[in-house]
Design a protein around this motif. Structure first.
Motif, PDB file in Angstrom:
ATOM      1  N   LEU A 219      -4.104   1.740  -0.134  1.00  0.00           N
ATOM      2  CA  LEU A 219      -3.484   2.859   0.821  1.00  0.00           C
ATOM      3  C   LEU A 219      -3.291   2.619   2.262  1.00  0.00           C
ATOM      4  O   LEU A 219      -4.323   1.765   2.878  1.00  0.00           O
ATOM      5  CB  LEU A 219      -4.563   3.968   0.721  1.00  0.00           C
ATOM      6  CG  LEU A 219      -4.783   4.668  -0.434  1.00  0.00           C
ATOM      7  CD1 LEU A 219      -6.331   5.361  -0.454  1.00  0.00           C
ATOM      8  CD2 LEU A 219      -3.799   5.225  -0.999  1.00  0.00           C
ATOM      9  N   HIS A 220      -2.554   3.427   2.919  1.00  0.00           N
ATOM     10  CA  HIS A 220      -2.721   3.347   4.323  1.00  0.00           C
ATOM     11  C   HIS A 220      -2.359   4.814   4.750  1.00  0.00           C
ATOM     12  O   HIS A 220      -1.135   5.210   4.333  1.00  0.00           O
ATOM     13  CB  HIS A 220      -1.407   2.336   4.875  1.00  0.00           C
ATOM     14  CG  HIS A 220      -1.289   2.571   6.338  1.00  0.00           C
ATOM     15  ND1 HIS A 220      -0.445   3.102   6.870  1.00  0.00           N
ATOM     16  CD2 HIS A 220      -2.093   2.217   7.464  1.00  0.00           C
ATOM     17  CE1 HIS A 220      -0.386   3.194   8.213  1.00  0.00           C
ATOM     18  NE2 HIS A 220      -1.532   2.543   8.778  1.00  0.00           N
TER      19      HIS A 220
ATOM     20  N   PRO B  73       0.814  -1.109  -0.011  1.00  0.00           N
ATOM     21  CA  PRO B  73       0.093   0.126   0.024  1.00  0.00           C
ATOM     22  C   PRO B  73       0.833   1.131  -0.019  1.00  0.00           C
ATOM     23  O   PRO B  73       2.040   1.312   0.584  1.00  0.00           O
ATOM     24  CB  PRO B  73      -0.653  -0.162   1.279  1.00  0.00           C
ATOM     25  CG  PRO B  73      -0.232  -1.196   2.218  1.00  0.00           C
ATOM     26  CD  PRO B  73       0.764  -2.078   1.064  1.00  0.00           C
ATOM     27  N   VAL B  74       0.373   2.412  -0.453  1.00  0.00           N
ATOM     28  CA  VAL B  74       0.928   3.557  -0.439  1.00  0.00           C
ATOM     29  C   VAL B  74       0.649   4.112   0.908  1.00  0.00           C
ATOM     30  O   VAL B  74      -0.511   4.240   1.535  1.00  0.00           O
ATOM     31  CB  VAL B  74       0.331   4.549  -1.536  1.00  0.00           C
ATOM     32  CG1 VAL B  74       1.264   5.997  -1.404  1.00  0.00           C
ATOM     33  CG2 VAL B  74       0.481   4.063  -3.031  1.00  0.00           C
ATOM     34  N   ASN B  75       1.670   4.515   1.582  1.00  0.00           N
ATOM     35  CA  ASN B  75       1.680   4.976   2.999  1.00  0.00           C
ATOM     36  C   ASN B  75       1.515   6.644   2.983  1.00  0.00           C
ATOM     37  O   ASN B  75       2.781   7.195   2.444  1.00  0.00           O
ATOM     38  CB  ASN B  75       3.005   4.602   3.727  1.00  0.00           C
ATOM     39  CG  ASN B  75       2.700   3.147   4.364  1.00  0.00           C
ATOM     40  OD1 ASN B  75       1.623   2.787   4.823  1.00  0.00           O
ATOM     41  ND2 ASN B  75       3.707   2.167   3.865  1.00  0.00           N
TER      42      ASN B  75
ATOM     43  N   VAL C 112       7.018   5.908   5.307  1.00  0.00           N
ATOM     44  CA  VAL C 112       6.004   6.908   4.600  1.00  0.00           C
ATOM     45  C   VAL C 112       6.484   7.323   3.287  1.00  0.00           C
ATOM     46  O   VAL C 112       7.548   7.473   2.855  1.00  0.00           O
ATOM     47  CB  VAL C 112       6.202   8.420   5.423  1.00  0.00           C
ATOM     48  CG1 VAL C 112       5.337   9.571   5.079  1.00  0.00           C
ATOM     49  CG2 VAL C 112       6.002   8.131   7.019  1.00  0.00           C
ATOM     50  N   ASP C 113       5.611   7.108   2.366  1.00  0.00           N
ATOM     51  CA  ASP C 113       5.934   7.456   0.914  1.00  0.00           C
ATOM     52  C   ASP C 113       5.699   8.956   0.578  1.00  0.00           C
ATOM     53  O   ASP C 113       6.116   9.503  -0.765  1.00  0.00           O
ATOM     54  CB  ASP C 113       5.104   6.380  -0.064  1.00  0.00           C
ATOM     55  CG  ASP C 113       5.419   4.942   0.192  1.00  0.00           C
ATOM     56  OD1 ASP C 113       6.470   4.708   0.116  1.00  0.00           O
ATOM     57  OD2 ASP C 113       4.403   4.252   0.394  1.00  0.00           O
ATOM     58  N   LEU C 114       4.770   9.365   1.090  1.00  0.00           N
ATOM     59  CA  LEU C 114       4.045  10.766   0.761  1.00  0.00           C
ATOM     60  C   LEU C 114       3.600  11.493   1.870  1.00  0.00           C
ATOM     61  O   LEU C 114       2.939  10.913   2.687  1.00  0.00           O
ATOM     62  CB  LEU C 114       2.963  10.513  -0.376  1.00  0.00           C
ATOM     63  CG  LEU C 114       2.307  11.515  -0.832  1.00  0.00           C
ATOM     64  CD1 LEU C 114       3.119  12.547  -1.745  1.00  0.00           C
ATOM     65  CD2 LEU C 114       1.185  10.978  -1.719  1.00  0.00           C
ATOM     66  N   VAL C 115       3.756  12.885   2.001  1.00  0.00           N
ATOM     67  CA  VAL C 115       3.157  13.648   2.972  1.00  0.00           C
ATOM     68  C   VAL C 115       2.098  14.611   2.246  1.00  0.00           C
ATOM     69  O   VAL C 115       2.560  15.162   1.438  1.00  0.00           O
ATOM     70  CB  VAL C 115       4.184  14.289   3.961  1.00  0.00           C
ATOM     71  CG1 VAL C 115       3.272  15.397   4.957  1.00  0.00           C
ATOM     72  CG2 VAL C 115       4.976  13.430   4.754  1.00  0.00           C
ATOM     73  N   ILE C 116       0.931  14.585   2.757  1.00  0.00           N
ATOM     74  CA  ILE C 116      -0.033  15.874   2.105  1.00  0.00           C
ATOM     75  C   ILE C 116      -0.766  16.339   3.323  1.00  0.00           C
ATOM     76  O   ILE C 116      -1.334  15.620   4.031  1.00  0.00           O
ATOM     77  CB  ILE C 116      -1.090  15.031   1.273  1.00  0.00           C
ATOM     78  CG1 ILE C 116      -0.641  14.032   0.257  1.00  0.00           C
ATOM     79  CG2 ILE C 116      -1.954  16.097   0.578  1.00  0.00           C
ATOM     80  CD1 ILE C 116      -1.662  13.602  -0.534  1.00  0.00           C
ATOM     81  N   VAL C 117      -0.582  17.657   3.447  1.00  0.00           N
ATOM     82  CA  VAL C 117      -1.240  18.398   4.481  1.00  0.00           C
ATOM     83  C   VAL C 117      -2.315  19.342   3.854  1.00  0.00           C
ATOM     84  O   VAL C 117      -2.147  19.718   2.716  1.00  0.00           O
ATOM     85  CB  VAL C 117      -0.191  19.032   5.645  1.00  0.00           C
ATOM     86  CG1 VAL C 117       0.587  17.929   6.194  1.00  0.00           C
ATOM     87  CG2 VAL C 117       0.686  19.855   4.814  1.00  0.00           C
ATOM     88  N   GLY C 118      -2.888  20.054   4.825  1.00  0.00           N
ATOM     89  CA  GLY C 118      -3.757  21.340   4.235  1.00  0.00           C
ATOM     90  C   GLY C 118      -2.908  22.558   4.622  1.00  0.00           C
ATOM     91  O   GLY C 118      -1.787  22.677   5.022  1.00  0.00           O
TER      92      GLY C 118
END
Ligand code: MRU
Length: 366
Positions: free
Chosen positions: A192-193, A158-160, A237-243
């Motif tokens: 996903l995770h 899964p994509v983390n 962690v593969d990717l960080v997404i924040v607002g």
């Protein structure tokens, strides 16, 4: 998004009662789904200041409905001066999210041009702000999806994805900003995770993001705020997404306190760090993030913690009674630590050039 399998928004006009706006009172999630009636601009100011609603886009949408209620409250004696005062009080309810001022100014501009039909006009504009927010978030999801699917193609598991605070549908009218690419990826069948930062002091991650991901059936794990750097070092962690609550013209990003530390850790570990950015959150008047006002909230939010015991909400003290506490609610992540901005018009570099490439109408012509 869904609650108990039913489609839901975060704010709506109550059926059959045009003088009542309804919201989900987020202070009770994840333990209780409480719907609150707002009937006056005072109710709205309180709901924003005390965080019954929160998240930059939803704060803006709620303020728009606040001005609608203000008009409904004075049908026979329309007074633009009073509405402007109400607008200023709304703007002061929370200073960092620029969507609040944006929505208030947009509502006042409509009223200033109007001669009649004030109630209908403000109702239509508040509905439009909400519908536009849904569409903006949907598009952010479509553009952000490709970032996730590119990673999915390169790995077996899964994509983390790590996220901070709640930039989910509860922070918007629907879809969310940082979560919209996640929900779109789920619809595409991508595995996903999500690592959910608990996000002290008010724990929007642990209570809100975890709840909404669970309701949508997304695999997730809540972590303490300090775990992210370690997980990044471990390749988890593969990717960080924040607002974001306000993004300056140069791409500096204000978001919930602790975001900057995650950006530093992501940078050190070569992990892509993206910010989901609806255009009403861009403050084109600010050249850089140092000028963004940072909300200082009550020290009690740090000294006490809320939870549930025997189905009752309780608050318990964490710190020694005589230890002072400080509570800056947001921080600014410099653009150089941001891999890219995911907007409703596409993904761009976190820079003035990047933003103007997508929003060319904001180019200054001297
Ligand atoms: O204090 P809050 O809960 O209003 O803070 C919310 C955030 O920091 C979100 O990340 C931000 O508003 C973006 S929401 C789409």
């Amino acid at each position: 998004m869904r609650v108990n399998g039913q489609a839901h928004r975060t704010i709506w006009l109550k059926a059959g009662e045009p003088d009542c706006v309804q919201i989900i009172d987020q202070r009770f999630l994840p333990h209780e789904l409480v719907i609150e009636d707002l009937r006056s601009v005072e109710d709205v100011i309180q709901a924003i200041a005390e965080m019954h609603v929160r998240g930059a886009p939803l704060i803006g949408a709620t303020a728009a409905w606040g001005l609608y209620l203000s008009v409904v409250q004075q049908p026979g004696d329309f007074d633009i001066g009073k509405l402007k005062q109400a607008g200023e009080r709304l703007k002061a309810a929370r200073p960092t999210a620029v969507n609040l001022a944006w929505a208030v100014d947009r509502m006042i501009a409509i009223l200033e041009l109007a001669n009649s039909d004030f109630t209908d006009l403000t109702k239509r504009e508040a509905e439009l702000i909400c519908d536009e927010d849904v569409e903006i978030c949907r598009k952010i999801g479509e553009f952000g999806l490709s970032l996730i699917s590119d990673i999915a193609k390169q790995k077996n598991g899964p994509v983390n994805i790590l996220t901070h605070c709640n930039a989910g549908w509860l922070a918007t009218v629907d879809w969310g900003t940082a979560t919209s690419p996640i929900y779109h990826a789920q619809q595409q069948g991508i595995r996903l995770h999500v690592w959910v930062d608990e996000t002290r002091p008010r724990n929007q991650g642990a209570s809100l993001t975890a709840w909404e991901l669970g309701e949508q059936g997304i695999n997730h794990t809540v972590i303490v705020d300090n775990a992210g750097g370690h997980l990044m070092q471990q390749g988890e962690v593969d990717l960080v997404i924040v607002g974001t609550d306000r993004t300056a013209r140069n791409g500096d990003v204000a978001n919930k306190i602790g975001t900057y530390l995650k950006a530093l850790a992501a940078f050190d570990n070569n992990i892509p760090f993206y910010v989901a950015l609806p255009s009403p959150t861009i403050d084109w008047t600010l050249g850089n993030g140092e000028l963004i006002p940072i909300e200082q909230r009550a020290a009690d939010e740090v000294s006490f913690i809320n939870g549930y015991l025997d189905n009752e909400q309780v608050s318990v003290r964490l710190t020694p009674g005589n230890s002072p506490a400080a509570n800056p609610a947001f921080d600014v992540t410099p653009a150089r630590l941001v891999t890219g901005l995911i907007t409703e018009r596409g993904v761009c570099e976190a820079s003035e050039e990047g933003l103007l490439g997508l929003f060319s109408e904001k180019i200054k012509h001297d």
